[in-house]
Structures are given as structure tokens and as C-alpha cells.
Design a protein around this motif. Structure first.
Motif, PDB file in Angstrom:
ATOM      1  N   MET A   1      24.556  34.422  36.402  1.00 42.36           N
ATOM      2  CA  MET A   1      25.343  33.606  37.348  1.00 42.36           C
ATOM      3  C   MET A   1      26.830  33.816  37.069  1.00 42.36           C
ATOM      4  N   THR A   2      27.536  34.334  38.069  1.00 42.36           N
ATOM      5  CA  THR A   2      28.953  34.648  37.916  1.00 42.36           C
ATOM      6  C   THR A   2      29.677  34.455  39.243  1.00 42.36           C
ATOM      7  N   THR A   3      30.824  33.814  39.198  1.00 42.70           N
ATOM      8  CA  THR A   3      31.709  33.722  40.352  1.00 42.70           C
ATOM      9  C   THR A   3      33.010  34.414  39.993  1.00 42.70           C
ATOM     10  N   LEU A   4      33.482  35.294  40.878  1.00 41.55           N
ATOM     11  CA  LEU A   4      34.650  36.117  40.599  1.00 41.55           C
ATOM     12  C   LEU A   4      35.876  35.657  41.383  1.00 41.55           C
ATOM     13  N   PHE A   5      37.035  35.850  40.757  1.00 45.30           N
ATOM     14  CA  PHE A   5      38.318  35.497  41.356  1.00 45.30           C
ATOM     15  C   PHE A   5      39.289  36.666  41.202  1.00 45.30           C
ATOM     16  N   ILE A   6      39.998  36.993  42.271  1.00 39.71           N
ATOM     17  CA  ILE A   6      41.018  38.034  42.239  1.00 39.71           C
ATOM     18  C   ILE A   6      42.219  37.558  43.060  1.00 39.71           C
ATOM     19  N   ALA A   7      43.366  38.210  42.873  1.00 40.95           N
ATOM     20  CA  ALA A   7      44.564  37.872  43.643  1.00 40.95           C
ATOM     21  C   ALA A   7      45.573  39.000  43.501  1.00 40.95           C
ATOM     22  N   ASP A   8      46.567  38.993  44.369  1.00 40.66           N
ATOM     23  CA  ASP A   8      47.743  39.857  44.240  1.00 40.66           C
ATOM     24  C   ASP A   8      47.410  41.340  44.205  1.00 40.66           C
ATOM     25  N   LEU A   9      46.590  41.772  45.160  1.00 42.25           N
ATOM     26  CA  LEU A   9      46.319  43.205  45.293  1.00 42.25           C
ATOM     27  C   LEU A   9      47.453  43.897  46.049  1.00 42.25           C
ATOM     28  N   TYR A  37      36.220  34.869  45.316  1.00 42.85           N
ATOM     29  CA  TYR A  37      37.376  34.120  45.801  1.00 42.85           C
ATOM     30  C   TYR A  37      38.618  35.007  45.689  1.00 42.85           C
ATOM     31  N   ILE A  38      39.325  35.169  46.802  1.00 43.16           N
ATOM     32  CA  ILE A  38      40.567  35.936  46.829  1.00 43.16           C
ATOM     33  C   ILE A  38      41.705  34.919  46.959  1.00 43.16           C
ATOM     34  N   ALA A 227      36.171  35.926  35.730  1.00 43.24           N
ATOM     35  CA  ALA A 227      34.748  35.651  35.927  1.00 43.24           C
ATOM     36  C   ALA A 227      34.429  34.279  35.338  1.00 43.24           C
ATOM     37  N   VAL A 228      33.895  33.401  36.165  1.00 49.15           N
ATOM     38  CA  VAL A 228      33.449  32.083  35.705  1.00 49.15           C
ATOM     39  C   VAL A 228      31.931  32.107  35.652  1.00 49.15           C
ATOM     40  N   THR A 229      31.389  31.797  34.481  1.00 51.91           N
ATOM     41  CA  THR A 229      29.949  31.767  34.250  1.00 51.91           C
ATOM     42  C   THR A 229      29.583  30.442  33.599  1.00 51.91           C
ATOM     43  N   PRO A 230      28.300  30.157  33.434  1.00 50.34           N
ATOM     44  CA  PRO A 230      27.930  28.937  32.713  1.00 50.34           C
ATOM     45  C   PRO A 230      28.462  28.921  31.277  1.00 50.34           C
ATOM     46  N   GLN A 231      28.754  30.101  30.732  1.00 51.42           N
ATOM     47  CA  GLN A 231      29.216  30.196  29.349  1.00 51.42           C
ATOM     48  C   GLN A 231      30.724  30.005  29.204  1.00 51.42           C
ATOM     49  N   GLY A 232      31.492  30.290  30.259  1.00 51.64           N
ATOM     50  CA  GLY A 232      32.932  30.154  30.109  1.00 51.64           C
ATOM     51  C   GLY A 232      33.721  30.817  31.219  1.00 51.64           C
ATOM     52  N   VAL A 233      35.017  31.001  30.948  1.00 51.90           N
ATOM     53  CA  VAL A 233      35.959  31.611  31.900  1.00 51.90           C
ATOM     54  C   VAL A 233      36.580  32.816  31.205  1.00 51.90           C
ATOM     55  N   ASP A 234      36.436  33.982  31.824  1.00 52.00           N
ATOM     56  CA  ASP A 234      36.885  35.225  31.190  1.00 52.00           C
ATOM     57  C   ASP A 234      37.850  35.973  32.104  1.00 52.00           C
ATOM     58  N   LEU A 235      38.998  36.347  31.558  1.00 55.65           N
ATOM     59  CA  LEU A 235      39.994  37.165  32.262  1.00 55.65           C
ATOM     60  C   LEU A 235      39.877  38.591  31.766  1.00 55.65           C
ATOM     61  N   SER A 236      39.759  39.539  32.704  1.00 59.04           N
ATOM     62  CA  SER A 236      39.602  40.938  32.272  1.00 59.04           C
ATOM     63  C   SER A 236      40.290  41.869  33.241  1.00 59.04           C
TER      64      SER A 236
END
Length: 240
Positions: A1-9, A37-38, A227-236
Motif C-alpha cells: 500500500m503506497t500513495t505517491l506525491f510529486i510536484a514542480d516538474l 497526487y500532483i 511515498a506514504v505507506t502504513p510504515q511511514g513517509v519517505d522522500l526519494s
């Protein structure tokens, strides 16, 4: 389970490598997500949904393919593409969101936004933002011939770049009090935004306890996502 976020392309015809990287992202990583989510500035500039640029059609088709695959896509306007409208949203399958949106993801409550409203120390920009976000001014602008809008947008970008050269880096960053205020107003302990092009995850103290602000990077030479998952929030970051 993962929800992704991006911005400023800041997609534009002059930067084909960024567009190619985005299309690969949509066909790969994004298809394995629960949602995308953009958070604004998907495009370098937007002068109306009637602009017939091939790039816009290409991006709309790629986003439509993602949503047809079963991954919903949500969009918050940025300072560069605040005129993206319902016509483009329908063509791309995106859902337009308000400038501040609270999400409940995997037991975690988050606030997402573009981030430009947090830069309250930049008073000149905030005055400009208030003007161009006026619905009447937007209707007048969108009623102009396309070639006029292109000239106006080009001049506005040039003026913005010149103005930013004389501003300090601190002024163009978020104001800590503005961050705390918006998080407390929405009763969240997580904030995700873009705009400043300063990727990091910050820890701050609110009256309700420890809180976090995750900032997305701009897609200049590489891609950035959260990436937001049940385990945490990760920036990559990742190569195009």
C-alpha cells in the motif's frame, strides 16, 4: 500500500528529458500506487485549456492511461499552472482539489498543498498571487486571443525571474509561523508540499506535539517523490 506525491516538474517543450522521465514514471512506479497526487507546477506555464500544445495532449493521454489502469490522480494548482481547468482535468482523468486538502492515509492524517501560500515573507509575491487568483481577472485573461496570452505569460515569467534575483533565499522559503498556523488550523501533524524546491523532511514542535513537514524537490536533473505507506513517509529521488 503506497500513495505517491510529486510536484514542480515544470514540464515544457524545451525540456524533453523531464517529460520523458515523467512519462516513464507514470507507466512504471505510479502504476503500482494506490493513488498519485500532483501538488502543483506540473507545467512551467499554463495559459488556458484551449492551448493546443502537443505536450499537453501527450501528458493528458499518459495521465488518462494511469487512471484507466485503476490509479486515481489528484491535482492541486501551483503558481505556474493555476489556470489548469476542468477541460484538461476531464481529458487527463485528474480530480482537481482545493489549495489545501486533508487526507487520511493508512491511519495518518496529512495536509497537502502546493506551498506558495506559506512563503508569507515574500510580500511582493503574495500581492501578485492575490491579483492573478482573482476570478474576474482570470476570466478576462482567458477571454483574450491565444497569442496575446502567450505574450503576457512570457513577460510575467521574465519579470518573475528578474524579481527573484534580488530576493534572499530566506524570503522565498516558507515562514515557520505560517506553517504552524495552517497545520494547527487543520489539526494535522504532517504537511506535504512543494514550491520551494528544497527537498527535505523537517521536524517541528506544535502545541499538539511533534510534527513533520515534507518538502518535494523539483524535477530539474532527476525526479523526486514522496511515498506514504502504513510504515511511514519517505522522500526519494530517482534518475529520469
Amino acid at each position: 500500500m503506497t500513495t505517491l506525491f510529486i510536484a514542480d516538474l515544470h514540464l515544457c517543450e524545451q525540456e524533453p528529458a523531464i517529460t520523458a522521465g515523467f512519462l516513464r514514471f507514470l507507466a512504471g512506479e505510479a502504476r503500482r500506487a494506490d493513488a498519485l497526487y500532483i501538488l502543483g507546477d506540473l507545467f512551467e506555464a499554463w495559459i488556458g485549456d484551449d492551448d493546443p500544445q502537443p505536450l499537453h495532449t501527450q501528458v493528458a493521454q499518459a495521465l488518462q492511461a494511469l487512471t484507466a489502469h485503476g490509479v486515481p490522480c489528484y491535482f492541486i494548482h501551483g503558481n505556474r499552472d493555476f489556470l489548469v481547468g476542468k477541460r484538461f482535468a476531464r481529458a487527463s482523468g485528474m480530480t482537481l482539489l482545493p489549495e489545501e486538502q486533508v487526507l487520511d492515509l493508512y491511519g495518518r492524517r496529512l495536509l497537502v498543498m502546493h506551498g506558495d501560500t506559506l512563503c508569507t515573507d515574500d510580500e511582493g509575491y503574495q500581492r501578485f498571487r492575490k491579483k492573478v487568483r482573482n476570478p474576474l481577472i482570470q476570466r478576462i485573461f482567458l477571454s483574450l486571443p491565444l497569442r496575446w496570452r502567450l505574450k503576457i505569460a512570457s513577460k510575467m515569467r521574465a519579470d518573475s525571474q528578474q524579481a527573484n534575483q534580488s530576493k534572499s533565499m530566506a524570503i522565498m522559503d516558507v515562514n515557520p509561523q505560517a506553517v504552524a498556523a495552517v497545520m494547527q488550523r487543520h489539526q494535522v501533524n504532517w504537511l506535504i508540499h512543494g514550491h520551494t524546491h528544497r527537498p527535505a523532511i523537517h521536524t517541528l514542535a506544535l502545541p499538539t506535539g511533534e510534527a513533520h513537514r515534507a518538502v518535494l524537490g523539483a524535477w530539474h536533473h532527476e525526479g523526486w517523490m514522496i511515498a506514504v505507506t502504513p510504515q511511514g513517509v519517505d522522500l526519494s529521488r530517482f534518475p529520469f
